[in-house]
Design an enzyme around this catalytic site. Structure first.
Site, mmCIF file in Angstrom:
data_model
loop_
_atom_site.group_PDB
_atom_site.id
_atom_site.type_symbol
_atom_site.label_atom_id
_atom_site.label_comp_id
_atom_site.label_asym_id
_atom_site.label_seq_id
_atom_site.Cartn_x
_atom_site.Cartn_y
_atom_site.Cartn_z
ATOM 1 N N HIS A 55 -13.179 2.337 0.149
ATOM 2 C CA HIS A 55 -13.165 1.250 1.153
ATOM 3 C C HIS A 55 -13.850 -0.010 0.617
ATOM 4 O O HIS A 55 -14.306 -0.857 1.396
ATOM 5 C CB HIS A 55 -13.904 1.645 2.458
ATOM 6 C CG HIS A 55 -13.267 2.762 3.225
ATOM 7 N ND1 HIS A 55 -14.018 3.730 3.863
ATOM 8 C CD2 HIS A 55 -11.972 3.053 3.480
ATOM 9 C CE1 HIS A 55 -13.211 4.577 4.474
ATOM 10 N NE2 HIS A 55 -11.954 4.185 4.254
ATOM 11 N N ARG B 85 -12.111 14.852 8.222
ATOM 12 C CA ARG B 85 -12.910 15.277 7.062
ATOM 13 C C ARG B 85 -14.323 15.632 7.499
ATOM 14 O O ARG B 85 -14.891 14.990 8.391
ATOM 15 C CB ARG B 85 -12.987 14.169 6.011
ATOM 16 C CG ARG B 85 -11.668 13.848 5.388
ATOM 17 C CD ARG B 85 -11.849 12.871 4.217
ATOM 18 N NE ARG B 85 -10.592 12.221 3.919
ATOM 19 C CZ ARG B 85 -10.419 10.906 3.856
ATOM 20 N NH1 ARG B 85 -11.435 10.092 4.021
ATOM 21 N NH2 ARG B 85 -9.233 10.408 3.602
ATOM 22 N N GLU C 267 -8.145 -5.838 4.815
ATOM 23 C CA GLU C 267 -8.023 -5.444 3.410
ATOM 24 C C GLU C 267 -6.798 -6.072 2.748
ATOM 25 O O GLU C 267 -6.834 -6.439 1.578
ATOM 26 C CB GLU C 267 -7.954 -3.914 3.303
ATOM 27 C CG GLU C 267 -9.291 -3.266 3.635
ATOM 28 C CD GLU C 267 -9.179 -1.830 4.098
ATOM 29 O OE1 GLU C 267 -8.638 -1.612 5.213
ATOM 30 O OE2 GLU C 267 -9.607 -0.927 3.367
ATOM 31 N N ARG D 241 -10.357 7.596 20.491
ATOM 32 C CA ARG D 241 -9.969 7.239 21.866
ATOM 33 C C ARG D 241 -9.839 8.499 22.725
ATOM 34 O O ARG D 241 -10.322 8.552 23.862
ATOM 35 C CB ARG D 241 -8.621 6.513 21.878
ATOM 36 C CG ARG D 241 -8.713 5.069 21.520
ATOM 37 C CD ARG D 241 -7.365 4.510 21.211
ATOM 38 N NE ARG D 241 -6.841 5.114 19.976
ATOM 39 C CZ ARG D 241 -5.941 4.560 19.193
ATOM 40 N NH1 ARG D 241 -5.403 3.418 19.540
ATOM 41 N NH2 ARG D 241 -5.541 5.146 18.090
ATOM 42 N N ILE E 213 -15.593 2.300 9.895
ATOM 43 C CA ILE E 213 -15.391 3.534 10.643
ATOM 44 C C ILE E 213 -13.961 3.559 11.181
ATOM 45 O O ILE E 213 -13.676 2.992 12.242
ATOM 46 C CB ILE E 213 -16.398 3.649 11.824
ATOM 47 C CG1 ILE E 213 -17.812 3.222 11.400
ATOM 48 C CG2 ILE E 213 -16.411 5.057 12.394
ATOM 49 C CD1 ILE E 213 -18.504 4.151 10.468
ATOM 50 N N GLY E 214 -13.067 4.177 10.423
ATOM 51 C CA GLY E 214 -11.682 4.339 10.865
ATOM 52 C C GLY E 214 -11.383 5.829 10.868
ATOM 53 O O GLY E 214 -12.271 6.633 11.147
ATOM 54 N N ARG F 202 -2.605 -2.021 -3.408
ATOM 55 C CA ARG F 202 -3.859 -1.300 -3.197
ATOM 56 C C ARG F 202 -3.822 -0.062 -4.098
ATOM 57 O O ARG F 202 -2.844 0.685 -4.109
ATOM 58 C CB ARG F 202 -3.955 -0.863 -1.747
ATOM 59 C CG ARG F 202 -5.152 0.023 -1.524
ATOM 60 C CD ARG F 202 -5.081 0.713 -0.200
ATOM 61 N NE ARG F 202 -6.289 1.507 -0.038
ATOM 62 C CZ ARG F 202 -6.305 2.665 0.621
ATOM 63 N NH1 ARG F 202 -5.204 3.153 1.161
ATOM 64 N NH2 ARG F 202 -7.426 3.325 0.750
ATOM 65 N N ASP G 158 -8.769 11.626 17.045
ATOM 66 C CA ASP G 158 -8.702 10.218 17.448
ATOM 67 C C ASP G 158 -9.849 9.898 18.416
ATOM 68 O O ASP G 158 -9.965 10.518 19.470
ATOM 69 C CB ASP G 158 -7.345 9.961 18.124
ATOM 70 C CG ASP G 158 -7.116 8.489 18.377
ATOM 71 O OD1 ASP G 158 -8.008 7.832 18.960
ATOM 72 O OD2 ASP G 158 -6.048 7.980 18.003
ATOM 73 N N ASN H 172 0.885 -1.167 0.000
ATOM 74 C CA ASN H 172 0.000 0.000 0.000
ATOM 75 C C ASN H 172 0.921 1.215 0.000
ATOM 76 O O ASN H 172 1.466 1.591 1.034
ATOM 77 C CB ASN H 172 -0.881 -0.032 1.256
ATOM 78 C CG ASN H 172 -1.877 1.119 1.284
ATOM 79 O OD1 ASN H 172 -1.814 2.031 0.446
ATOM 80 N ND2 ASN H 172 -2.774 1.084 2.243
#
Ligand code: ADP
Length: 402
Positions: free
Chosen positions: A180, A241, A385, A285, A209-210, A91, A283, A7
């Site tokens: 995705h 975004r 992936e 978290r 959802i990343g 990719r 992030d 990638n």
């Protein structure tokens, strides 16, 4: 057969080496800051100590050479020679309307990927660097390309067209492509296997959802709609975004704040989403931690993120006239108990009966987080992936030999 999955980004290169007999990962790693004197290489060979090196790596050909050297290194390597790499899978983010499936790399394929540079200026040129770098180092090894857009090429016209003058589509291919796709395809197949039902009979909403995030409506195994559009900016609120917004904001904000096109594009792609609303972090978290410590901006960011995701799930239930299951995957989807709980607890109207206990257990495993009587099942399925890229490459190389 051993397959190296690559990638390539503009300044980074991630890799995984698969042994296809049992689909095990022999080694994986990444090089960051390509183009700098202090590029960082991290190499994780299976069963051996991790290697970290900082050195000057000015371009992708050198990066690939470094990776190959490590894969056959007497101490850190996992192969006796690079001749044991049978194929390479890449990719590629944008396949436009040209690629509905993964393909082997040929001169024509390279030309077509180049023609698509305009549609994905940040990604496709970098992928091409990766392909050329492999060619330079291993000229006889077959290469395949696996596109993020390909799976969504089954979307019907009402889903993929924008309601703007058709000339933009006809002349410039302005339409929705979605991204995705490799992940949405993988988790939908795994979901069918998990539910023990044929994919052809299922209506699924898959939520990848990343850092980047998208939903897909998958009907009978085919993508019929997805939230990202011509670029990955459309759709859900993401880490940095904006996702959907009124396009009239663009000229308005440019005028008021004296912004250039480049600046507004950077604002919407890199400084919006969770980061903009929380006032700091992109992030999840950190958002959850801040929220639990009483930070109101973090709480607002979380609520907006969840609300926008839930609206898409509702929209896709309408698009398919009902759903059988919702699937959560990728960094946030797989790990954020709180986000899944917030979404599921608001979807009782669809027939979602959330299982709080199941939601807390089994991290890293495929699992169900709804009760056995729930009319709509909700699953958590870790995505992979790289494995899909390796499998597609394997299949294409085998077919070429047969
Ligand atoms: P990418 O889109 O870069 O491939 P990933 O799918 O790896 O991203 O997701 C990365 C995101 O996953 C991180 O930014 C982080 O917000 C989120 N994440 C990872 N672990 C957790 C966790 N335990 N709880 C909530 N979010 C998490």
């Amino acid at each position: 057969m051993n397959i190296l999955v690559i990638n390539a980004g503009s300044s980074s290169l991630k890799y995984q080496l698969f042994q296809m007999k049992d689909e095990s990962v022999l080694a994986k790693g990444k090089i960051e800051r390509i183009g700098m004197e202090t590029a960082i290489l991290t190499h994780e060979p299976a069963g051996k100590a991790e290697v970290r090196e900082v050195s000057e790596i000015l371009e992708h050909t050198t990066a690939i050479r470094k990776v190959l050297a490590l894969l056959v290194h007497p101490e850190h390597g996992v192969l006796a020679s690079t001749a044991e790499i049978d194929a390479v899978g890449h990719r590629v983010v944008h396949g436009g309307e040209s690629f509905k499936n993964s393909v082997l790399v040929t001169d024509e394929v390279k030309q077509e990927i180049k023609r698509l540079f305009d549609l994905a200026p940040l990604h496709n040129p970098a992928h091409m660097l990766g392909i050329i770098a492999v060619e330079a180092n291993m000229p006889d090894v077959p290469q395949a390309v696996v596109f993020d857009t390909a799976f969504h090429q089954t979307m019907p016209a009402p889903a993929y067209l924008y309601p703007i003058p058709m000339v933009l589509y006809r002349k410039h291919k302005v339409r929705r492509y979605g991204f995705h796709g490799t992940s949405h395809k993988y988790v939908s197949e795994r979901a069918a296997a998990f539910l023990g039902r044929p994919l052809e009979q299922l209506k699924l909403v898959t939520c990848h959802i990343g850092n980047g995030a998208s939903c897909a409506a998958i009907w009978g195994g085919q993508s019929v709609d997805t939230s990202m559009g011509m670029t990955p900016l459309e759709g859900l609120m993401m880490g940095t975004r904006s996702g959907d917004l009124d396009p009239a904001i663009v000229p308005y904000a440019m005028g008021k704040e004296d912004l250039t096109l480049g600046e507004i594009s950077s604002m919407l792609n890199k400084h919006s989403g969770l980061q903009a609303i929380s006032g700091g972090s992109s992030d999840m978290r950190e958002i959850v931690e801040a929220m639990e410590a009483g930070d109101k901006n973090a709480a607002l960011a979380f609520d907006m993120y969840e609300y926008r995701l839930r609206k898409y799930i509702g929209a896709y239930a309408a698009a398919m006239n009902g759903i059988d299951a919702i699937v959560f995957t990728a960094g946030v989807g797989e790990n954020s108990e709180l986000l899944r709980k917030a979404v599921c607890e608001h979807l009782t109207f669809l027939g979602v009966e959330f299982d709080e206990e199941a939601n807390r257990q089994g991290r890293g495993l495929e699992r169900r987080i709804t009760t056995s009587s729930s009319r709509v099942q909700v699953l958590v399925i870790p995505t992979n992936e790289e494995l899909v890229i390796a499998e597609d490459t394997y299949r294409l190389v085998q077919a070429a030999v047969d």
